[in-house]
Write an enzyme that holds these catalytic residues in place. Sequence first.
Site, PDB file in Angstrom:
ATOM      1  N   GLU A   1      10.870 -32.095  36.521  1.00 43.29           N
ATOM      2  CA  GLU A   1      11.403 -30.729  36.521  1.00 43.29           C
ATOM      3  C   GLU A   1      12.618 -30.647  35.605  1.00 43.29           C
ATOM      4  O   GLU A   1      13.430 -31.573  35.548  1.00 43.29           O
ATOM      5  CB  GLU A   1      11.785 -30.308  37.936  1.00 43.29           C
ATOM      6  CG  GLU A   1      12.231 -28.857  38.071  1.00 43.29           C
ATOM      7  CD  GLU A   1      12.348 -28.427  39.530  1.00 43.29           C
ATOM      8  OE1 GLU A   1      11.388 -28.633  40.287  1.00 43.29           O
ATOM      9  OE2 GLU A   1      13.415 -27.891  39.894  1.00 43.29           O
TER      10      GLU A   1
ATOM     11  N   ASP B   1      15.661 -27.864  34.900  1.00 41.71           N
ATOM     12  CA  ASP B   1      16.207 -26.672  35.557  1.00 41.71           C
ATOM     13  C   ASP B   1      17.379 -26.037  34.823  1.00 41.71           C
ATOM     14  O   ASP B   1      18.332 -26.728  34.450  1.00 41.71           O
ATOM     15  CB  ASP B   1      16.753 -27.036  36.947  1.00 41.71           C
ATOM     16  CG  ASP B   1      15.691 -27.413  37.942  1.00 41.71           C
ATOM     17  OD1 ASP B   1      14.532 -27.084  37.708  1.00 41.71           O
ATOM     18  OD2 ASP B   1      16.044 -28.036  38.950  1.00 41.71           O
TER      19      ASP B   1
ATOM     20  N   GLU C   1      19.855 -23.160  36.425  1.00 37.65           N
ATOM     21  CA  GLU C   1      20.167 -22.359  37.614  1.00 37.65           C
ATOM     22  C   GLU C   1      21.487 -21.637  37.363  1.00 37.65           C
ATOM     23  O   GLU C   1      22.518 -22.278  37.130  1.00 37.65           O
ATOM     24  CB  GLU C   1      20.260 -23.233  38.862  1.00 37.65           C
ATOM     25  CG  GLU C   1      18.915 -23.819  39.273  1.00 37.65           C
ATOM     26  CD  GLU C   1      19.020 -24.719  40.500  1.00 37.65           C
ATOM     27  OE1 GLU C   1      18.245 -24.530  41.447  1.00 37.65           O
ATOM     28  OE2 GLU C   1      19.885 -25.620  40.492  1.00 37.65           O
TER      29      GLU C   1
ATOM     30  N   ASN D   1      19.636 -29.409  35.857  1.00 41.12           N
ATOM     31  CA  ASN D   1      19.218 -30.579  36.623  1.00 41.12           C
ATOM     32  C   ASN D   1      17.920 -31.095  36.017  1.00 41.12           C
ATOM     33  O   ASN D   1      17.146 -30.327  35.423  1.00 41.12           O
ATOM     34  CB  ASN D   1      19.022 -30.229  38.099  1.00 41.12           C
ATOM     35  CG  ASN D   1      18.995 -31.452  38.995  1.00 41.12           C
ATOM     36  OD1 ASN D   1      19.160 -32.580  38.531  1.00 41.12           O
ATOM     37  ND2 ASN D   1      18.778 -31.246  40.283  1.00 41.12           N
TER      38      ASN D   1
ATOM     39  N   ASP E   1      18.758 -35.053  41.348  1.00 43.14           N
ATOM     40  CA  ASP E   1      20.183 -35.265  41.608  1.00 43.14           C
ATOM     41  C   ASP E   1      20.957 -35.593  40.344  1.00 43.14           C
ATOM     42  O   ASP E   1      21.883 -36.407  40.362  1.00 43.14           O
ATOM     43  CB  ASP E   1      20.396 -36.354  42.657  1.00 43.14           C
ATOM     44  CG  ASP E   1      19.759 -36.016  43.990  1.00 43.14           C
ATOM     45  OD1 ASP E   1      19.730 -34.819  44.340  1.00 43.14           O
ATOM     46  OD2 ASP E   1      19.264 -36.940  44.670  1.00 43.14           O
TER      47      ASP E   1
ATOM     48  N   GLU F   1      22.746 -33.258  38.430  1.00 46.64           N
ATOM     49  CA  GLU F   1      23.337 -31.947  38.176  1.00 46.64           C
ATOM     50  C   GLU F   1      24.520 -32.024  37.213  1.00 46.64           C
ATOM     51  O   GLU F   1      25.357 -32.922  37.305  1.00 46.64           O
ATOM     52  CB  GLU F   1      23.810 -31.299  39.475  1.00 46.64           C
ATOM     53  CG  GLU F   1      22.725 -31.069  40.511  1.00 46.64           C
ATOM     54  CD  GLU F   1      22.571 -32.221  41.495  1.00 46.64           C
ATOM     55  OE1 GLU F   1      23.133 -33.312  41.226  1.00 46.64           O
ATOM     56  OE2 GLU F   1      21.912 -32.028  42.518  1.00 46.64           O
TER      57      GLU F   1
ATOM     58  N   ARG G   1      29.741 -39.535  44.983  1.00 45.75           N
ATOM     59  CA  ARG G   1      28.280 -39.638  45.096  1.00 45.75           C
ATOM     60  C   ARG G   1      27.757 -40.939  44.510  1.00 45.75           C
ATOM     61  O   ARG G   1      26.813 -41.530  45.035  1.00 45.75           O
ATOM     62  CB  ARG G   1      27.607 -38.471  44.367  1.00 45.75           C
ATOM     63  CG  ARG G   1      27.790 -37.126  45.010  1.00 45.75           C
ATOM     64  CD  ARG G   1      27.133 -36.032  44.183  1.00 45.75           C
ATOM     65  NE  ARG G   1      25.676 -36.154  44.122  1.00 45.75           N
ATOM     66  CZ  ARG G   1      24.902 -35.451  43.305  1.00 45.75           C
ATOM     67  NH1 ARG G   1      25.447 -34.605  42.452  1.00 45.75           N
ATOM     68  NH2 ARG G   1      23.597 -35.601  43.326  1.00 45.75           N
TER      69      ARG G   1
END
Length: 286
Positions: free
Chosen positions: A102, A104, A106, A121, A129, A131, A274
Site C-alpha cells: 500500500e 498512502d 492521508e 505511509n 508503520d 509514517e 517506537r
Amino acid sequence: MGRTTVLSLTFFLLALVAIVGARPATFLQDFRITWAETHIKQLQGGTAIQLMLDPSSGCGFASNKQYHYGRVSMKIKLIPADSAGTVTAFYMNSDTDTVRDELDFEFLGNRSGQPYTVQTNIYAHGKGDREQRVNLWFDPAADYHTYSILWNHYHVVFSVDDVPIRVYKNNEGRGIPYPKAQPMGVYSTLWEADDWATRGGLEKIDWSKAPFYAYYKDFDIEGCAVPGPANCASNSNNWWEGAAYRQLSPEQARKYRWVRTKYMIYDYCTDKSRYPVPPPECLAGI
C-alpha cells in the site's frame, strides 16, 4: 509521410495505449463508488466529483482496474476551515488481506488557522508503520493541487504539485521489503478519524460544521493495467522506468531537501520511542 507509415504509427499508438492504459477521461470510465453512493456527486459531466462526510457516513471510490507500476495523480481541493478529525485519503492498495502492499496519502484535518498535515505511509510485504508527516506550505482548501505517486522498479515518489515530499528507494538487495510483486488499485476515501487524526486525537470533529466536502478532478492513471499484457510490468521501455525517473533530478532533490528541512514534522525513522533501533530501511538511506 506514406500511408503505410501512418498506419504503422496508428497501430503502434493503439498498442501502446493497450499496454500502459489510457488516461482517464471521466470518473465513471475508470472508477467505481465503493462506499455510500449518496455521498458522492459527479460534477462537470463526470470530470470532477464531490465527496461528502456527515454524521451518517463518509464515502469512497476505487479504480476499476489494478495497475502494476506507473504513476497516478489527482487534483484535490480539501475540506476548508475547521476540518479537525477528518481524513481525506488517496492511496494505492493491493487489496490483499495478509501480505498487503500500500502507498498512502492521508490528509489530516485541522482547526481553522492551523496548517494542513499530509501523512504518507508505505506497506511492503504486509509491513507498514512507516509514517512521515509534512505540513503543507499552502492552503490546500483554497484551490486544487496535484498529488501524485510514481512507482517503478527503482523507487516510490510522493509529490505535491511536482515537489517530491517522500522517496522510498528499492533496497531489496539489502534485504529491505519493496512493493513489487502485486498490482494495486487506486482508492480514495473521506472519513471521520477523530481518535487520532488531529493532534493525536486531542481535537475532535465538530459535527455542527458538517457536512464536510472534498473535491477531485483531472484523474490520471498511467501504468500497466491488470489484467493486461503479462510482460508490461517488466518492460524497461515504459516511460516511468526511463533514466529520468530512476532518481530525483538535481532540481527535484533541491525541492525535496527544502520540504524535509522546513515542513517535515514527523518521521518514524527518528521516533526512538517506537524504534529504539531504527528500521533497516532508515539506515539504508531511504
